[in-house]
Motif scaffolding. Structure first.
Motif, PDB file in Angstrom:
ATOM      1  N   ASP A 239      29.485  -0.289 -10.870  1.00  0.00           N
ATOM      2  CA  ASP A 239      28.126   0.051 -11.287  1.00  0.00           C
ATOM      3  C   ASP A 239      27.193  -1.145 -11.153  1.00  0.00           C
ATOM      4  O   ASP A 239      26.040  -1.012 -10.718  1.00  0.00           O
ATOM      5  CB  ASP A 239      28.114   0.543 -12.738  1.00  0.00           C
ATOM      6  CG  ASP A 239      28.689   1.943 -12.886  1.00  0.00           C
ATOM      7  OD1 ASP A 239      28.784   2.644 -11.861  1.00  0.00           O
ATOM      8  OD2 ASP A 239      29.060   2.318 -14.007  1.00  0.00           O
ATOM      9  N   GLN A 240      27.686  -2.328 -11.530  1.00  0.00           N
ATOM     10  CA  GLN A 240      26.868  -3.535 -11.422  1.00  0.00           C
ATOM     11  C   GLN A 240      26.558  -3.852  -9.957  1.00  0.00           C
ATOM     12  O   GLN A 240      25.431  -4.220  -9.619  1.00  0.00           O
ATOM     13  CB  GLN A 240      27.586  -4.717 -12.074  1.00  0.00           C
ATOM     14  CG  GLN A 240      27.642  -4.643 -13.597  1.00  0.00           C
ATOM     15  CD  GLN A 240      28.466  -5.762 -14.204  1.00  0.00           C
ATOM     16  OE1 GLN A 240      29.272  -6.413 -13.523  1.00  0.00           O
ATOM     17  NE2 GLN A 240      28.284  -5.987 -15.493  1.00  0.00           N
ATOM     18  N   ALA A 241      27.567  -3.687  -9.097  1.00  0.00           N
ATOM     19  CA  ALA A 241      27.375  -3.971  -7.670  1.00  0.00           C
ATOM     20  C   ALA A 241      26.367  -3.001  -7.057  1.00  0.00           C
ATOM     21  O   ALA A 241      25.503  -3.399  -6.270  1.00  0.00           O
ATOM     22  CB  ALA A 241      28.709  -3.878  -6.934  1.00  0.00           C
ATOM     23  N   SER A 251      24.009  -7.967  -1.754  1.00  0.00           N
ATOM     24  CA  SER A 251      25.314  -7.434  -1.372  1.00  0.00           C
ATOM     25  C   SER A 251      26.379  -7.951  -2.334  1.00  0.00           C
ATOM     26  O   SER A 251      26.171  -8.916  -3.080  1.00  0.00           O
ATOM     27  CB  SER A 251      25.658  -7.846   0.057  1.00  0.00           C
ATOM     28  OG  SER A 251      25.668  -9.256   0.173  1.00  0.00           O
ATOM     29  N   ALA A 252      27.534  -7.309  -2.308  1.00  0.00           N
ATOM     30  CA  ALA A 252      28.627  -7.715  -3.193  1.00  0.00           C
ATOM     31  C   ALA A 252      29.954  -7.325  -2.569  1.00  0.00           C
ATOM     32  O   ALA A 252      30.044  -6.345  -1.822  1.00  0.00           O
ATOM     33  CB  ALA A 252      28.479  -7.060  -4.573  1.00  0.00           C
ATOM     34  N   ALA A 253      30.972  -8.094  -2.868  1.00  0.00           N
ATOM     35  CA  ALA A 253      32.345  -7.786  -2.463  1.00  0.00           C
ATOM     36  C   ALA A 253      33.176  -7.677  -3.731  1.00  0.00           C
ATOM     37  O   ALA A 253      33.087  -8.540  -4.611  1.00  0.00           O
ATOM     38  CB  ALA A 253      32.895  -8.881  -1.548  1.00  0.00           C
ATOM     39  N   LEU A 254      33.955  -6.617  -3.843  1.00  0.00           N
ATOM     40  CA  LEU A 254      34.777  -6.441  -5.037  1.00  0.00           C
ATOM     41  C   LEU A 254      36.033  -5.670  -4.691  1.00  0.00           C
ATOM     42  O   LEU A 254      36.172  -5.124  -3.585  1.00  0.00           O
ATOM     43  CB  LEU A 254      33.995  -5.707  -6.130  1.00  0.00           C
ATOM     44  CG  LEU A 254      33.551  -4.262  -5.857  1.00  0.00           C
ATOM     45  CD1 LEU A 254      33.431  -3.497  -7.169  1.00  0.00           C
ATOM     46  CD2 LEU A 254      32.201  -4.252  -5.140  1.00  0.00           C
ATOM     47  N   ILE A 269      26.660  -3.107   0.530  1.00  0.00           N
ATOM     48  CA  ILE A 269      25.604  -3.772   1.289  1.00  0.00           C
ATOM     49  C   ILE A 269      24.323  -2.946   1.253  1.00  0.00           C
ATOM     50  O   ILE A 269      24.324  -1.764   1.621  1.00  0.00           O
ATOM     51  CB  ILE A 269      26.032  -3.976   2.757  1.00  0.00           C
ATOM     52  CG1 ILE A 269      27.315  -4.814   2.814  1.00  0.00           C
ATOM     53  CG2 ILE A 269      24.920  -4.631   3.554  1.00  0.00           C
ATOM     54  CD1 ILE A 269      27.873  -4.966   4.188  1.00  0.00           C
ATOM     55  N   PRO A 270      23.214  -3.532   0.784  1.00  0.00           N
ATOM     56  CA  PRO A 270      21.939  -2.802   0.810  1.00  0.00           C
ATOM     57  C   PRO A 270      21.413  -2.691   2.233  1.00  0.00           C
ATOM     58  O   PRO A 270      21.447  -3.671   2.994  1.00  0.00           O
ATOM     59  CB  PRO A 270      21.017  -3.667  -0.053  1.00  0.00           C
ATOM     60  CG  PRO A 270      21.585  -5.048   0.058  1.00  0.00           C
ATOM     61  CD  PRO A 270      23.083  -4.874   0.212  1.00  0.00           C
ATOM     62  N   VAL A 271      20.993  -1.514   2.611  1.00  0.00           N
ATOM     63  CA  VAL A 271      20.380  -1.324   3.921  1.00  0.00           C
ATOM     64  C   VAL A 271      18.924  -1.750   3.804  1.00  0.00           C
ATOM     65  O   VAL A 271      18.259  -1.457   2.815  1.00  0.00           O
ATOM     66  CB  VAL A 271      20.472   0.153   4.354  1.00  0.00           C
ATOM     67  CG1 VAL A 271      19.764   0.370   5.684  1.00  0.00           C
ATOM     68  CG2 VAL A 271      21.941   0.561   4.453  1.00  0.00           C
ATOM     69  N   SER A 272      18.436  -2.447   4.796  1.00  0.00           N
ATOM     70  CA  SER A 272      17.059  -2.930   4.767  1.00  0.00           C
ATOM     71  C   SER A 272      16.103  -1.777   4.511  1.00  0.00           C
ATOM     72  O   SER A 272      16.307  -0.665   4.997  1.00  0.00           O
ATOM     73  CB  SER A 272      16.695  -3.589   6.105  1.00  0.00           C
ATOM     74  OG  SER A 272      17.526  -4.704   6.325  1.00  0.00           O
ATOM     75  N   ASP A 273      15.071  -2.045   3.710  1.00  0.00           N
ATOM     76  CA  ASP A 273      14.080  -1.011   3.410  1.00  0.00           C
ATOM     77  C   ASP A 273      13.534  -0.432   4.711  1.00  0.00           C
ATOM     78  O   ASP A 273      13.173  -1.162   5.632  1.00  0.00           O
ATOM     79  CB  ASP A 273      12.913  -1.594   2.614  1.00  0.00           C
ATOM     80  CG  ASP A 273      13.320  -1.913   1.189  1.00  0.00           C
ATOM     81  OD1 ASP A 273      14.491  -1.681   0.852  1.00  0.00           O
ATOM     82  OD2 ASP A 273      12.458  -2.381   0.419  1.00  0.00           O
ATOM     83  N   LYS A 274      13.495   0.912   4.766  1.00  0.00           N
ATOM     84  CA  LYS A 274      12.917   1.606   5.917  1.00  0.00           C
ATOM     85  C   LYS A 274      11.739   2.427   5.420  1.00  0.00           C
ATOM     86  O   LYS A 274      11.525   2.595   4.242  1.00  0.00           O
ATOM     87  CB  LYS A 274      13.953   2.527   6.570  1.00  0.00           C
ATOM     88  CG  LYS A 274      15.152   1.803   7.142  1.00  0.00           C
ATOM     89  CD  LYS A 274      16.023   2.757   7.914  1.00  0.00           C
ATOM     90  CE  LYS A 274      16.717   3.756   7.015  1.00  0.00           C
ATOM     91  NZ  LYS A 274      17.661   4.612   7.755  1.00  0.00           N
ATOM     92  N   ARG A 275      10.977   2.958   6.353  1.00  0.00           N
ATOM     93  CA  ARG A 275       9.898   3.876   5.997  1.00  0.00           C
ATOM     94  C   ARG A 275      10.325   5.250   6.459  1.00  0.00           C
ATOM     95  O   ARG A 275      10.793   5.424   7.574  1.00  0.00           O
ATOM     96  CB  ARG A 275       8.597   3.493   6.683  1.00  0.00           C
ATOM     97  CG  ARG A 275       8.226   2.039   6.544  1.00  0.00           C
ATOM     98  CD  ARG A 275       8.014   1.603   5.118  1.00  0.00           C
ATOM     99  NE  ARG A 275       6.670   1.902   4.654  1.00  0.00           N
ATOM    100  CZ  ARG A 275       6.215   1.559   3.473  1.00  0.00           C
ATOM    101  NH1 ARG A 275       7.008   0.946   2.609  1.00  0.00           N
ATOM    102  NH2 ARG A 275       4.997   1.846   3.107  1.00  0.00           N
TER     103      ARG A 275
END
Length: 380
Positions: A239-241, A251-254, A269-275
């Motif tokens: 949940d924290q990640a 991003s996070a590795a767990l 991994i967050p995907v770059s903001d898109k429109r």
């Protein structure tokens, strides 16, 4: 509306389907064609909130007020099943439903929001339903212009079908529908789990490998469109990640513990903001899941050749793809922490990236070394 004007609107709608910057012309054209002071798209979430809008003619601040205070009392959305995608409704529809000519005028939304903007008549409906969140297109008309006529309603019903198709086309061409692109076959042939979450943390795409893990309940399970763990001690970490990825864009590795099995490795991994197709921000998170009990994630030689890496750099990259962080890789490869950090920087320099999350995404762009050897898919 004459046939020439109608055909021009249809043409502009499909033009915008392939060129999102032209939705501005479509919305403006529809507003004028139906003699409205305002018209456009807005999103009504499953929990009755407003979440994004693209309206011509109305003050943007007032649409924010609608989303925060009046979406929950919108009289059309409070009737279960009424806003079924493709159905066109008006304020007259509301009066007929309640058998009361003053039905709309008595609502909180009219008295405290519409009235001060000279909005008396409305027409519109939902175009899409995505996990309970509805994409809506509506027209806002003053009292002077009068009710929407039967002819206008029938005309918009025909145009509405084109809008629905255009929205679907737009979403696919912009890659907003996970799995709809050319990589769908490759993603489903991976021996690596891939899960995509939308900006609300809901699962919107799962490849076949991840789907099997979710259904097995061996470390992961899918519940209420959220990624859950069987091991409750790992749930807080996940949940924290996810929160960090969605909100802080980190991003996070767990790892997730499993009984009688090795830990699952996750890269969040967050995907770059898109429109999106209306120009509104669209956020998502991709999770790569590696099961060490299944097989080696990738081939070191393939990594080395593909990215011109040294043997040790390729080993290092392989460990990143398994979900290990730099500290864990240092232990696995018997390196000092500083040496491991140096190797990571070297790899990032060769791939032309600055962050570890970008490095992992670049490494996974070439999906060939993840493919199941038994699969017939070869990048067709």
């Amino acid at each position: 509306m004459d046939s020439e004007s109608y055909d021009a609107l249809v043409e502009s709608i499909y033009d915008a389907a392939l060129n999102p910057e032209r939705w501005d012309t479509v919305v403006s054209g529809l507003k004028d064609a139906f003699d409205s002071i305002g018209a456009g798209f807005f999103v009504q979430t499953a929990d009755q909130r407003g979440d994004g809008h693209y309206i011509h003619g109305l003050d943007s601040h007032e649409m924010d007020v609608y989303g925060e205070h009046f979406a929950s009392v919108n009289p059309w959305f409070t009737i279960p099943g009424l806003m079924k995608p493709g159905r066109v409704l008006t304020d007259l529809s509301l009066e007929k439903i309640h058998n009361d000519k003053g039905a709309f005028l008595k609502t909180e939304m009219y008295q405290d929001w519409c009235k001060k903007q000279d909005i008396r008549h409305l027409m519109g409906g939902s175009l899409q339903d995505i996990h309970g969140s509805l994409l809506n297109f509506s027209f806002f008309r003053s009292q002077q212009s009068g009710y929407f006529t039967d002819a206008e309603i029938k005309c918009y019903q025909r145009l509405c079908r084109h809008l629905i198709k255009a929205v679907e086309i737009n979403a696919r061409t912009m890659g907003l529908v996970p799995g709809a692109g050319s990589q769908e076959g490759a993603l489903d042939c991976l021996r690596l789990g891939v899960v995509t979450l939308d900006g609300f943390g809901r699962i919107v795409f799962v490849n076949k490998y991840a789907d099997a893990l979710l259904k097995s309940n061996k470390g992961l399970c899918e519940k209420e469109l959220r990624l859950k763990t069987v091991d409750h001690s790992s749930q807080k970490l996940l949940d924290q990640a996810l929160d960090q990825a969605l909100n802080a864009r980190k991003s996070a590795a767990l790892t997730l513990s499993r009984s009688a099995a090795s830990e699952l490795s996750l890269c969040v991994i967050p995907v770059s903001d898109k429109r999106d197709f209306l120009g509104m921000p669209s956020r998502s998170v991709t999770i790569f899941i590696s099961d060490p009990d299944d097989r080696e994630v990738a081939n070191v030689d393939c990594l080395a050749k593909r990215w011109q890496l040294s043997p040790l750099e390729a080993q290092f990259a392989l460990q990143l793809l398994k979900g290990l962080n730099v500290k864990e890789i240092a232990v696995a490869l018997e390196l000092t922490r500083s040496t491991a950090q140096w190797y990571c920087k070297q790899i990032m320099q060769k791939l032309g990236v600055r962050r570890q999350s970008e490095l992992i995404l670049n490494l996974t762009k070439d999906l060939s070394f993840f493919l199941d050897p038994s699969s017939a898919y070869r990048g067709r």
